[in-house]
Enzyme design. Sequence first.
Site: not given
Lengths: 341, 342
Positions: A74, A143
């Site tokens: 990321e 999440h």
Amino acid sequence: MAVTTAQASAPETATREIFMSEALREAIDEEMTRDPTVFVVGEEVGVWGGAYAVTQGLLEKWGPDRIVDTPIAEAAIAGLGIGAALTGSRPIAEFMYSDFMGIAMDQIVNQAAKNRYMFGGKAKLPLTYRAPFGAGTGNAAQHTQSLEAWFAHVPGLKVITASTPYDAKGLLKSAIREDNVVIMFEHKAIYAMRGHVPEGEYLVPIGVADVKREGDDVSVITYARQTHHALEAAEQLAAEGISVEVVDIRSLYPLDTDTILRSVRKTHRAVVLYEAVRFGGFGAEIASQIQELAFDDLDAPVLRVGAAHAPVPFSEPLEQASFPGTAQVVESIRQSLKGVY
Amino acid sequence: MAEQSPVSTNGRAGGDDASNGVLEQLSDDQLRWIYLIMRRIRRFEETAEEAFRAAKMRGALHFYIGEEATATGVCAALDDGDFITSTHRGHGHCIAKGARMDKMMAELFGRTTGYCGGKGGSMHIADIELGNLGANGIVGAGIPIATGAALGSKLRKDGKVTIAFFGDGAGPTGAFHEGVNVAATMNLPAVFVCENNQYGMATHADFANAAAIHNRGPAYGIPSASIDGNDLFEVYATAKKAIDRARRGEGPTLIESRTYRHKGHTVLDQKNYRTKEEIAEWVARDPIERFVRAVNESERLDEDDFQAIDGQIEREIEHAVAFAEASPWPTVDVIERDVYVE
Ligand SMILES: Cc1ncc(C[n+]2csc(CCOP(=O)(O)OP(=O)(O)O)c2C)c(N)n1
Ligand SMILES: [Mg+2]
């Protein structure tokens, strides 16, 4: 500032309904057609087609030079966006879940947001970050977060989010054309929501709120999926003769304070509704602006409705109760009308 | 044939069912335990999949089926008090570290009796008392945590070793590099076990990793090994050597265990990024069947032993499902509980 509504700006003859994910895909596809420097980069955006199918079919159409699959990295994804944008490309960098932006925080906050300013206005970052957010899917604490306030807090970033396919497409196209860093948060529970999207070109400007329902008694100021809870609550309360106005801010930064204030000055009551943890969430900024700028117009304290002070729990009854649903919005509107909390 | 790194900790070649003398080092009880654990993992997940398809549970389920020999072989070489960190694909690590299937099943069902009281679900099962420091929804995140556990052990001189389990998809993360590098510089009692099941979602491990993970050992100045992760004996022998070394204070080891997930990335994954032939090839290398064949050939355990264990597992599974289904749902008053120590 002009109030634009989806209905007002769409051609009356068009009745095409598509999913939010398709609307986003159209935005990307059209902007890739329009500008050869636009490309997509992220995890599983190519072969897999995006974790939420937004980029499905785009690898086949555009090839691996413009739909760029990355390893799980990321910080690198955020940096790839920055470096490419600084040197003349117009990247759309995707985080598979906004929760993973934590790994890229330095690149986003210390690099992307600040480069232009630190360099005395000499750099330009035509960069869009996209990231799914929000709860309700049973994906548990890592999440499902709504972290938009983190980013709206950082000068140098613009932050947008849509509640309808129409807005999603128009906003994303505007973001891609921006010469600034724009983060688009996409609520994962509404990717599969269908809505009216006309054929043909249109933009939804960044920084302009949209009144999704007009009303006289209470203003609910909200964004993304919670807009639908507000609309459902408004519908229920209409049966009792309570008239609720729903303002979808669409853009956290820049914030369309004018539209919010116009609504509150009409209804004299405001419920600020968001799905993030209530404490320290973006709704606090909205509430604060309302009381600073429209204090004399208020007949009741500004109410904030947000999620519990906890990570998002997995178990369904816990998860569903941990963030606002329609029933809670109805209750909050009643509270606002009574003026006692 | 296993591709061997220049500093491989073992000299075994994978691919066959012979145990190269490792089987002989294991007691009958150890062999029974290994079979029990591998079959428990398999049956637990087959049962969870049925429950998911019957809409009795929700969320993301990542199945470990096909990879059982790695968690089992590594944990067979651990002592009870040792630590592990796990991944999103964590059921196998949990069971191999001694977790109870009833509490795991209840967690997947989102019930109060689950390991996390229903707050975590499949991706967040932990049992700190057993030394399982948690499954993890963030790829790579368990690696620095394992390094931290190993630092704690070094400072406390408790003689424990920590295993970091992670996938090939974690190889590209910054967390991998930072975690392994720090462990190497501090000579910590950690073993980094990469479960290279060839894919992270649809991304092939070779696409994601510029250099093979086992080849990175020399870059950190630590031993590394590439092993056949479907060969229980090779996993056990390699892990044992690395764990013993760590316990002696000689520092970390990096192990790349080549294996394969028989199922999709999640229970919902139906994408076609792998060929049917490739899947069939790996199913034919099933780690449990290979273990059973080797044990049968050695005549150490017989059919009755295996059947007795299978019977035990079926009773455990039946109990686990009944327990989960009969357990109460959590009530909303617990939502803000456990955020802090009160
Ligand atoms: C930091 C981070 N990025 C992306 C993801 C989404 N994701 C979950 S599992 C996965 C693939 C992981 O592959 P690997 O590490 O090889 O483990 P496997 O699933 O093969 O066991 C991805 C991309 C994540 N959970 N965390
Ligand atoms: Mg993998």
